[in-house]
Design an enzyme around this catalytic site. Structure first.
Site, PDB file in Angstrom:
ATOM      1  N   SER A  51      72.201 154.573   1.836  1.00 40.15           N
ATOM      2  CA  SER A  51      71.180 154.307   2.842  1.00 40.15           C
ATOM      3  C   SER A  51      71.347 155.086   4.138  1.00 40.15           C
ATOM      4  O   SER A  51      70.389 155.271   4.868  1.00 40.15           O
ATOM      5  CB  SER A  51      71.159 152.809   3.159  1.00 40.15           C
ATOM      6  OG  SER A  51      70.827 152.072   1.998  1.00 40.15           O
ATOM      7  N   THR A  52      72.548 155.531   4.453  1.00 46.60           N
ATOM      8  CA  THR A  52      72.769 156.215   5.726  1.00 46.60           C
ATOM      9  C   THR A  52      73.498 157.515   5.524  1.00 46.60           C
ATOM     10  O   THR A  52      74.184 157.728   4.522  1.00 46.60           O
ATOM     11  CB  THR A  52      73.607 155.332   6.684  1.00 46.60           C
ATOM     12  OG1 THR A  52      74.922 155.172   6.145  1.00 46.60           O
ATOM     13  CG2 THR A  52      72.965 153.966   6.873  1.00 46.60           C
TER      14      THR A  52
END
Length: 236
Positions: A14-15
């Site tokens: 996600s990051t």
């Protein structure tokens, strides 16, 4: 000799920090390896996406789907929740024309697997609060037009249905040609310009034909080239 099945692995974090550190990525790789650890699986490519789960524009996934179509391989994902947060995204996955496996679900593919994806898309839409309104509006409009809902429509296809079928097949063929276009360009740059030379190269590379056969012929290459040369937006 046992033929190994082909898979394309897709991982998502996600990051940016997670992508650089590998946090969560190793666990996904381990889940996929464990799921396919029967000795008959061959992961031909891996793609990692660093994206928000709420976004649909995932270039790495697009590459993974293109590779899976090109090699007639199955897309494999570590966890089902990696792909099911957006109904629009799931619909795009359904339109991609590839089998999908999730390492945390039973290995169900083909028509049944596609049905499961369709149900995931329906659930995602329900959670967003849209499915009820859309369904009611569609049924009301059909009823207002006098359309018969449910039941057997008879065995003969209308000319409209046949035209839609031909259009769908043409779109599949166009997409297949588009998937092959970069590779054909690379082969031409290497000096392989005749259909026969290109057919031999495609056969040697292990890329199956549109019908899933191992060996390419010059006429098949010629058809692909003609489709690529067709002006965009022009009907066949």
């Amino acid at each position: 000799m046992t033929v190994k099945r082909r898979f394309v692995a897709y991982y998502r974090v996600s990051t940016r920090k997670q992508g650089q550190s590998g946090l969560g990525l190793d666990a996904q790789r381990a889940a996929v390896a464990n799921h396919l650890g029967d000795g008959r699986a061959n992961i031909i490519a891996e793609f990692t996406e660093v994206e928000s789960g709420r976004r649909n524009d995932r270039p790495a996934l697009d590459e993974a789907l293109t590779t899976a179509r090109l090699h007639r391989a199955t897309l494999v994902v570590a966890k089902v929740d990696r792909l099911t947060r957006s109904v629009g995204f799931l619909e795009r996955l359904l339109e991609a024309g590839v089998d999908v496996r999730f390492a945390d679900l039973p290995a169900i593919e083909g028509p049944t697997g596609r049905f499961m994806l369709q149900q995931m898309a329906a659930v995602a839409e329900l959670e967003a609060g849209l499915i009820s309104a859309r369904t009611k509006a569609a049924l009301a409009a059909a009823k207002a037009r006098g359309q018969r809902l449910g039941g057997d429509r008879g065995g003969n296809l209308s000319s409209t249905a046949r035209a839609l079928g031909r259009d769908a097949q043409a779109k599949i063929a166009d997409r297949r040609a588009g998937d092959l276009a970069p590779l054909l360009g690379k082969l031409r740059a290497e000096g392989k310009t005749s259909p026969t030379e290109i057919a031999r190269a495609l056969t040697a590379s292990g890329i199956p034909t549109a019908r899933g056969k191992a060996n390419w012929s010059a006429p098949q290459v010629t058809l692909i080239q003609a489709r690529l040369a067709k002006p965009k937006g022009r009907e066949t």
